[in-house]
Design a protein around this motif. Structure first.
Motif, PDB file in Angstrom:
ATOM      1  N   GLY A 684       7.209  -8.448   2.780  1.00 19.65           N
ATOM      2  CA  GLY A 684       6.333  -8.534   1.612  1.00 19.65           C
ATOM      3  C   GLY A 684       5.090  -7.701   1.824  1.00 19.65           C
ATOM      4  O   GLY A 684       4.926  -7.023   2.845  1.00 19.65           O
ATOM      5  N   PHE A 685       4.180  -7.730   0.860  1.00 20.64           N
ATOM      6  CA  PHE A 685       2.900  -7.032   0.963  1.00 20.64           C
ATOM      7  C   PHE A 685       1.836  -8.035   1.397  1.00 20.64           C
ATOM      8  O   PHE A 685       1.918  -9.224   1.068  1.00 20.64           O
ATOM      9  CB  PHE A 685       2.523  -6.407  -0.376  1.00 20.64           C
ATOM     10  CG  PHE A 685       3.463  -5.313  -0.818  1.00 20.64           C
ATOM     11  CD1 PHE A 685       3.237  -3.999  -0.469  1.00 20.64           C
ATOM     12  CD2 PHE A 685       4.582  -5.618  -1.587  1.00 20.64           C
ATOM     13  CE1 PHE A 685       4.109  -2.996  -0.872  1.00 20.64           C
ATOM     14  CE2 PHE A 685       5.457  -4.626  -1.999  1.00 20.64           C
ATOM     15  CZ  PHE A 685       5.229  -3.301  -1.631  1.00 20.64           C
ATOM     16  N   ASN A 686       0.834  -7.548   2.139  1.00 22.18           N
ATOM     17  CA  ASN A 686      -0.220  -8.449   2.590  1.00 22.18           C
ATOM     18  C   ASN A 686      -0.929  -9.120   1.423  1.00 22.18           C
ATOM     19  O   ASN A 686      -1.324 -10.283   1.504  1.00 22.18           O
ATOM     20  CB  ASN A 686      -1.233  -7.692   3.451  1.00 22.18           C
ATOM     21  CG  ASN A 686      -0.732  -7.458   4.866  1.00 22.18           C
ATOM     22  OD1 ASN A 686       0.130  -8.182   5.351  1.00 22.18           O
ATOM     23  ND2 ASN A 686      -1.262  -6.444   5.526  1.00 22.18           N
ATOM     24  N   ASP A 687      -1.119  -8.390   0.364  1.00 16.84           N
ATOM     25  CA  ASP A 687      -1.732  -8.944  -0.843  1.00 16.84           C
ATOM     26  C   ASP A 687      -0.622  -9.373  -1.796  1.00 16.84           C
ATOM     27  O   ASP A 687       0.176  -8.541  -2.251  1.00 16.84           O
ATOM     28  CB  ASP A 687      -2.638  -7.901  -1.513  1.00 16.84           C
ATOM     29  CG  ASP A 687      -3.565  -8.518  -2.539  1.00 16.84           C
ATOM     30  OD1 ASP A 687      -3.061  -9.251  -3.421  1.00 16.84           O
ATOM     31  OD2 ASP A 687      -4.780  -8.271  -2.469  1.00 16.84           O
ATOM     32  N   ALA A 688      -0.563 -10.646  -2.102  1.00 14.68           N
ATOM     33  CA  ALA A 688       0.533 -11.189  -2.914  1.00 14.68           C
ATOM     34  C   ALA A 688       0.507 -10.672  -4.347  1.00 14.68           C
ATOM     35  O   ALA A 688       1.477 -10.874  -5.090  1.00 14.68           O
ATOM     36  CB  ALA A 688       0.474 -12.719  -2.916  1.00 14.68           C
ATOM     37  N   ARG A 689      -0.563  -9.978  -4.753  1.00 10.85           N
ATOM     38  CA  ARG A 689      -0.615  -9.416  -6.101  1.00 10.85           C
ATOM     39  C   ARG A 689       0.214  -8.128  -6.212  1.00 10.85           C
ATOM     40  O   ARG A 689       0.400  -7.600  -7.300  1.00 10.85           O
ATOM     41  CB  ARG A 689      -2.068  -9.161  -6.508  1.00 10.85           C
ATOM     42  CG  ARG A 689      -2.860 -10.432  -6.762  1.00 10.85           C
ATOM     43  CD  ARG A 689      -4.353 -10.177  -6.858  1.00 10.85           C
ATOM     44  NE  ARG A 689      -4.910  -9.784  -5.571  1.00 10.85           N
ATOM     45  CZ  ARG A 689      -6.218  -9.593  -5.351  1.00 10.85           C
ATOM     46  NH1 ARG A 689      -7.074  -9.783  -6.342  1.00 10.85           N
ATOM     47  NH2 ARG A 689      -6.655  -9.238  -4.159  1.00 10.85           N
ATOM     48  N   VAL A 690       0.664  -7.644  -5.063  1.00  7.14           N
ATOM     49  CA  VAL A 690       1.562  -6.490  -5.035  1.00  7.14           C
ATOM     50  C   VAL A 690       2.923  -7.003  -4.588  1.00  7.14           C
ATOM     51  O   VAL A 690       3.017  -7.781  -3.639  1.00  7.14           O
ATOM     52  CB  VAL A 690       1.060  -5.413  -4.061  1.00  7.14           C
ATOM     53  CG1 VAL A 690       1.945  -4.166  -4.140  1.00  7.14           C
ATOM     54  CG2 VAL A 690      -0.393  -5.070  -4.334  1.00  7.14           C
ATOM     55  N   SER A 691       3.979  -6.569  -5.253  1.00  9.59           N
ATOM     56  CA  SER A 691       5.310  -7.066  -4.915  1.00  9.59           C
ATOM     57  C   SER A 691       6.350  -5.982  -5.145  1.00  9.59           C
ATOM     58  O   SER A 691       6.055  -4.930  -5.727  1.00  9.59           O
ATOM     59  CB  SER A 691       5.653  -8.307  -5.759  1.00  9.59           C
ATOM     60  OG  SER A 691       5.689  -7.962  -7.142  1.00  9.59           O
ATOM     61  N   MET A 692       7.569  -6.237  -4.687  1.00 10.50           N
ATOM     62  CA  MET A 692       8.679  -5.341  -4.986  1.00 10.50           C
ATOM     63  C   MET A 692       8.917  -5.371  -6.492  1.00 10.50           C
ATOM     64  O   MET A 692       8.747  -6.406  -7.148  1.00 10.50           O
ATOM     65  CB  MET A 692       9.929  -5.767  -4.239  1.00 10.50           C
ATOM     66  CG  MET A 692       9.781  -5.738  -2.718  1.00 10.50           C
ATOM     67  SD  MET A 692       9.536  -4.092  -2.026  1.00 10.50           S
ATOM     68  CE  MET A 692      11.202  -3.415  -2.112  1.00 10.50           C
ATOM     69  N   ARG A 693       9.362  -4.240  -7.047  1.00 18.14           N
ATOM     70  CA  ARG A 693       9.445  -4.165  -8.502  1.00 18.14           C
ATOM     71  C   ARG A 693      10.750  -4.734  -9.051  1.00 18.14           C
ATOM     72  O   ARG A 693      10.748  -5.570  -9.959  1.00 18.14           O
ATOM     73  CB  ARG A 693       9.284  -2.718  -8.963  1.00 18.14           C
ATOM     74  CG  ARG A 693       9.142  -2.629 -10.482  1.00 18.14           C
ATOM     75  CD  ARG A 693       8.885  -1.231 -10.947  1.00 18.14           C
ATOM     76  NE  ARG A 693       8.558  -1.197 -12.368  1.00 18.14           N
ATOM     77  CZ  ARG A 693       8.424  -0.084 -13.073  1.00 18.14           C
ATOM     78  NH1 ARG A 693       8.585   1.089 -12.472  1.00 18.14           N
ATOM     79  NH2 ARG A 693       8.127  -0.138 -14.348  1.00 18.14           N
ATOM     80  N   SER A 694      11.881  -4.292  -8.524  1.00 17.92           N
ATOM     81  CA  SER A 694      13.158  -4.723  -9.081  1.00 17.92           C
ATOM     82  C   SER A 694      13.581  -6.062  -8.494  1.00 17.92           C
ATOM     83  O   SER A 694      13.257  -6.389  -7.349  1.00 17.92           O
ATOM     84  CB  SER A 694      14.236  -3.681  -8.797  1.00 17.92           C
ATOM     85  OG  SER A 694      14.539  -3.622  -7.415  1.00 17.92           O
ATOM     86  N   THR A 695      14.311  -6.809  -9.304  1.00 14.20           N
ATOM     87  CA  THR A 695      14.823  -8.096  -8.840  1.00 14.20           C
ATOM     88  C   THR A 695      15.798  -7.908  -7.684  1.00 14.20           C
ATOM     89  O   THR A 695      15.831  -8.715  -6.752  1.00 14.20           O
ATOM     90  CB  THR A 695      15.512  -8.838  -9.996  1.00 14.20           C
ATOM     91  OG1 THR A 695      14.564  -9.036 -11.036  1.00 14.20           O
ATOM     92  CG2 THR A 695      16.060 -10.175  -9.536  1.00 14.20           C
ATOM     93  N   HIS A 696      16.564  -6.829  -7.737  1.00 12.14           N
ATOM     94  CA  HIS A 696      17.547  -6.581  -6.672  1.00 12.14           C
ATOM     95  C   HIS A 696      16.856  -6.441  -5.322  1.00 12.14           C
ATOM     96  O   HIS A 696      17.163  -7.187  -4.379  1.00 12.14           O
ATOM     97  CB  HIS A 696      18.350  -5.318  -6.989  1.00 12.14           C
ATOM     98  CG  HIS A 696      19.337  -4.965  -5.908  1.00 12.14           C
ATOM     99  ND1 HIS A 696      20.598  -5.519  -5.839  1.00 12.14           N
ATOM    100  CD2 HIS A 696      19.229  -4.133  -4.832  1.00 12.14           C
ATOM    101  CE1 HIS A 696      21.227  -5.034  -4.793  1.00 12.14           C
ATOM    102  NE2 HIS A 696      20.420  -4.187  -4.160  1.00 12.14           N
ATOM    103  N   TRP A 697      15.930  -5.481  -5.222  1.00 14.99           N
ATOM    104  CA  TRP A 697      15.305  -5.221  -3.921  1.00 14.99           C
ATOM    105  C   TRP A 697      14.227  -6.241  -3.587  1.00 14.99           C
ATOM    106  O   TRP A 697      13.777  -6.313  -2.442  1.00 14.99           O
ATOM    107  CB  TRP A 697      14.720  -3.807  -3.900  1.00 14.99           C
ATOM    108  CG  TRP A 697      15.794  -2.761  -3.869  1.00 14.99           C
ATOM    109  CD1 TRP A 697      16.148  -1.919  -4.873  1.00 14.99           C
ATOM    110  CD2 TRP A 697      16.670  -2.486  -2.774  1.00 14.99           C
ATOM    111  NE1 TRP A 697      17.191  -1.121  -4.479  1.00 14.99           N
ATOM    112  CE2 TRP A 697      17.538  -1.443  -3.190  1.00 14.99           C
ATOM    113  CE3 TRP A 697      16.826  -3.004  -1.497  1.00 14.99           C
ATOM    114  CZ2 TRP A 697      18.527  -0.914  -2.373  1.00 14.99           C
ATOM    115  CZ3 TRP A 697      17.807  -2.489  -0.672  1.00 14.99           C
ATOM    116  CH2 TRP A 697      18.649  -1.453  -1.109  1.00 14.99           C
TER     117      TRP A 697
END
Length: 809
Positions: A684-697
């Motif tokens: 994941g990203f250190n800041d939870a406001r940033v995330s992977m975009r697609s549901t798959h990945w």
């Protein structure tokens, strides 16, 4: 006592008063007045000297003892050893590498003595005349050090005991300690100690680290100019810093060279030939060597300091040998897996957030790696999240520092937004995908590999032991485990339909899945295999969230707070990867909780064992429940959410595991179990406001699983873990089949309901509930029968062996 002191004070006062009266009496002859004045001054000086001597005597016990000096003389840092006999790290007090004097370039020693203490070999630690000259020059505003090399060494070796302030107390302590050092050390040892303790900026201590930092070479290879440059820094490391102040550094270097000429350690011709040359640096900061498992090393340092304090040891002086559980071969595989897979997943994030179109490019990371160079990474993310960028800026240290200095908020916000270097650093920091990975042997609870982040130099935050994130579906085994412990069968059927669960505040919790409910009956086993939220919520009602939280804590999730609310069943309470992997270790150990072991034993530098460590076993769930959970999660790997482990990495070993994904693809988890390995990962990203975009990945099945799969594939292929080992299968009872038949009779398949199904209610009068309780009792009887039959068979086998043994006799 007080009367005696008063009498002495009165006598001194009368004598000083007599000298003063005579010296100030105009009726007396000038010679007599002058003589009285001089006698008064000498008398006061004698008193002052006596008081100073008495004060020095009082300070002697407050300076390092002879034992302290000898201990410092033989100081050895603690060393970490891996389970396969390799050196992992060394715990130095400072970032230095102790170098014997015979491995230091002679130019360094000559320059040091000529500049700092040319009478070094003649004095016994203190130069009274030099100190007096230094004091006078300090009074007239032209300070010059009056301390000998030995006095400087005293400050370097014992900064806490002596101090750095310019006070009389510090100078007296320094003199006393210098005299002690001269008694305990030879001149050669003093030089060696000095050169290995003096600071050179940039976290470099000692001549070896200074040589590597400024010239990228060992101290033995330093040239004359390089040696003079480093010695010149000792007058003022910041002022004569050759990186920031090269002109000053050249002037100071030439002063050092001229001192060498003055004391006949360098010819005038040689000095004239080189004095105009510039300082040529090869600068690189030297990071503390923490070995292949830096986050593990830092975690262990904290633990070891506490252990050493309790047992009166010093990890920086006593030469402790710490035998750890880390296997360097498995650690190398873990580092490789994390670096390889995270580089690919970073490409996925960079490319997906570069385009405004929301579409899945590929289910293979290679397509994203190939495309990354042709896109502007995360461009769409930043273009569509301007408010988020402002929030990130306001949370940055640069912004907070400016606000504390009185700058207007809007002014500093605009200034930072227009600073391209700052914005580039901020974007890189926020969009860097991070990971944590840990591997533990369930047989002995030894931690075999620990990767706290992609790169310790970039991110020292430990995503194994420090970061707390929502575990998502990896928390579900505790829900099913609590229900199994209460007597639920894995084959028990639940309706796969929407469920409304009222909360204490009057609201309703309605869990949902990515795929719409089927409206059909589904077994508890399949609910975990396919990670169905609706089924898990219904299983949660079998025990309640309180029992689930209690069980999770007993199994190893015992450092984080678990909120006993219904949503806990879907992993909403933040926990660490270390805790979750420990809890799965309990399952793999057939229900026995074992605290993970980092250290097996500690010895002194002579090899004498000081302490040994093991993990105590504590049964928290039955072996039968553990076997059932393993079998259910075996299904998750074979046919459920963890299938990539087999299809992508070709793993055929008997493994079980569970994936986890949190809301908005913020966190991805995967934890695998094998008879000799439990491996967990988080992405994941250190800041939870940033995330992977697609549901798959964004799913743990497609990100965190890659790290574990890569590692296990390598570990199995290298035979570091035996892939042929198998878990014991859950016991099968004929009564489970009977119960299944009755369920088919009383609970036929349902069609999807038109309205959301209400939460199931517990009733005491249900035929199936009564049958459940009856069959549970029958299973216990059957289990007892099998256990006693096995005992009888074991006794019979032992008797046969004994008979076979005595027959030849």
């Amino acid at each position: 006592m007080s009367q005696a002191i008063a009498s002495i004070a009165e006598a001194l006062y009368r004598r000083i008063r007599r000298y003063t009266v005579i010296a100030l009496n105009p009726a007396e002859r000038t010679l007599i007045r002058f003589k009285a004045a001089m006698q008064g001054v000498l008398f006061l000086a004698s008193i002052g000297l006596l008081l100073l001597i008495l004060y020095a005597v009082v300070l002697i016990p407050l300076t390092p003892s002879t034992a302290d000096l000898r201990k410092a003389k033989s100081e050895k840092p603690s060393v970490l050893i891996s389970s396969d006999g390799k050196q992992l790290a060394v715990f130095n007090r400072l970032n230095r590498e102790w170098t014997p004097i015979n491995r230091v370039a002679p130019h360094v020693v000559n320059a040091l003595i000529a500049t700092e203490d040319h009478r070094f070999y003649q004095h016994r630690g203190v130069e009274p005349m030099r100190m007096a000259v230094g004091a006078v020059r300090a009074l007239i505003g032209d300070p010059e050090g009056g301390s000998t090399l030995t006095q400087q060494l005293a400050r370097n070796m014992f900064p806490d005991e002596i101090g750095r302030q310019r006070t009389v107390t510090r100078k007296i302590k320094e003199i006393i300690t210098a005299l002690k050092i001269e008694q305990a050390y030879t001149k050669r040892e003093i030089l060696e100690s000095y050169l290995n303790t003096v600071p050179f900026l940039y976290n470099a201590f000692g001549i070896e680290m200074a040589a590597r930092t400024y010239f990228d070479k060992p101290a033995s290879k330093l040239s004359l100019l390089e040696s003079a440059t480093l010695v010149g820094m000792l007058k003022g490391t910041s002022y004569y810093n050759p990186v920031l102040n090269p002109e000053r550094a050249v002037k100071r270097r030439n002063v050092v060279l001229s001192q060498m000429v003055k004391h006949k350690l360098l010819s005038q011709e040689s000095f004239d030939a080189i004095k105009a040359r510039p300082v040529v640096l090869d600068f690189e900061r030297q990071q503390e060597a923490l070995g292949p498992a830096p986050h593990f090393t830092q975690q262990l340092r904290k633990w070891l300091i506490e252990w050493a304090d309790r047992n009166d040891y010093n990890i920086y002086q006593d030469g402790l040998i710490v035998y750890t559980t880390i296997d360097t071969r498995m650690q190398a595989l873990a580092n490789r897996a994390v670096n390889r897979q995270m580089e690919a997943l970073q490409a996925v994030a960079d490319v997906e957030w570069a385009s405004s179109a929301e579409r899945l490019l590929s289910t293979s990371t290679s397509a994203y790696v190939e495309r990354r160079a042709r896109v502007q990474k995360f461009s769409h993310f930043w273009n569509s999240r301007t408010d988020l960028m402002n929030a990130f800026i306001r949370e940055s240290p640069s912004y907070r520092r400016a606000i504390n200095e009185g700058v207007e908020p809007e002014q500093i916000l605009t200034q930072l937004r227009n600073d391209p270097d700052f914005i580039l650093r901020l974007k890189d920091q926020k969009t860097r995908l991070e990971a944590g990975f840990i591997a533990i042997d369930p047989v002995n609870a030894h931690v075999k590999a620990w990767v706290g982040s992609r790169d310790f130099g970039t991110d020292q935050y430990d995503h194994v032991g420090q970061a707390r994130r929502q575990p998502g579906s990896t928390f579900k085994p505790f829900v099913y485990g609590a229900a199994l412990e209460k007597g639920m069968s894995p084959s028990k059927q639940f309706l796969d339909a929407p469920v409304d669960i009222p909360l204490s505040n009057g609201s309703v919790w309605r869990p949902a899945d990515i795929v719409a409910p089927s409206g059909r009956m589904m077994s508890a086993r399949d609910g975990l295999v396919y990670s169905k939220n609706t089924i898990t919520a219904r299983v949660m009602l079998e025990t309640g969230p309180g029992q689930i939280a209690s069980l999770a804590q007993k199994m190893g999730v015992n450092q984080s707070r678990l909120d006993p609310v219904p949503s806990l069943s879907l992993g909403t309470s933040p926990v660490t990867l270390f805790e979750m992997t420990t809890a799965y270790l309990t399952i793999a150990s057939r229900g026995e909780y074992r605290k993970p072991v980092l250290v097996t034993r500690i010895t002194d530098k002579a090899g004498n064992t000081l302490a040994t460590f093991d993990s105590k076993r504590q049964a928290v769930i039955s072996g039968e429940t553990a076997d059932q959970l393993i079998d259910m999660m075996r299904g998750a790997v074979n046919q459920g959410t963890g299938q990539w482990l087999r299809s992508r990495f070709g793993i055929r070993a008997d493994v079980a595991g569970k994936t986890g994904t949190t809301q908005d693809n913020t966190d991805g988890w995967f934890i695998l179990m094998h008879p000799r390995l439990v491996a967990g990962s988080w992405v994941g990203f250190n800041d939870a406001r940033v995330s992977m975009r697609s549901t798959h990945w964004g799913q743990g099945a497609h990100n965190a699983l890659l790290l574990v799969g890569d590692f296990c594939q390598q570990a199995f292929n290298a035979r570091l873990v035996d892939p042929a080992l198998q878990f014991s299968k859950p016991s099968e009872s004929i009564f489970d089949d009977i119960l299944h038949v009755f369920r088919r009779i009383f609970e036929p398949d349902h069609n999807p309901p038109a309205q959301p199904a209400p939460p199931p209610k517990e009733t005491d009068g249900s035929v199936l509930d009564t049958l459940d309780r009856l069959l549970k009792q029958m299973r216990e009887v059957e289990k007892t029968y099998h256990e006693w039959r096995q005992r009888v068979e074991d006794i019979a086998a032992s008797i046969r062996k004994f008979i076979d043994w005595i027959n030849p006799l």
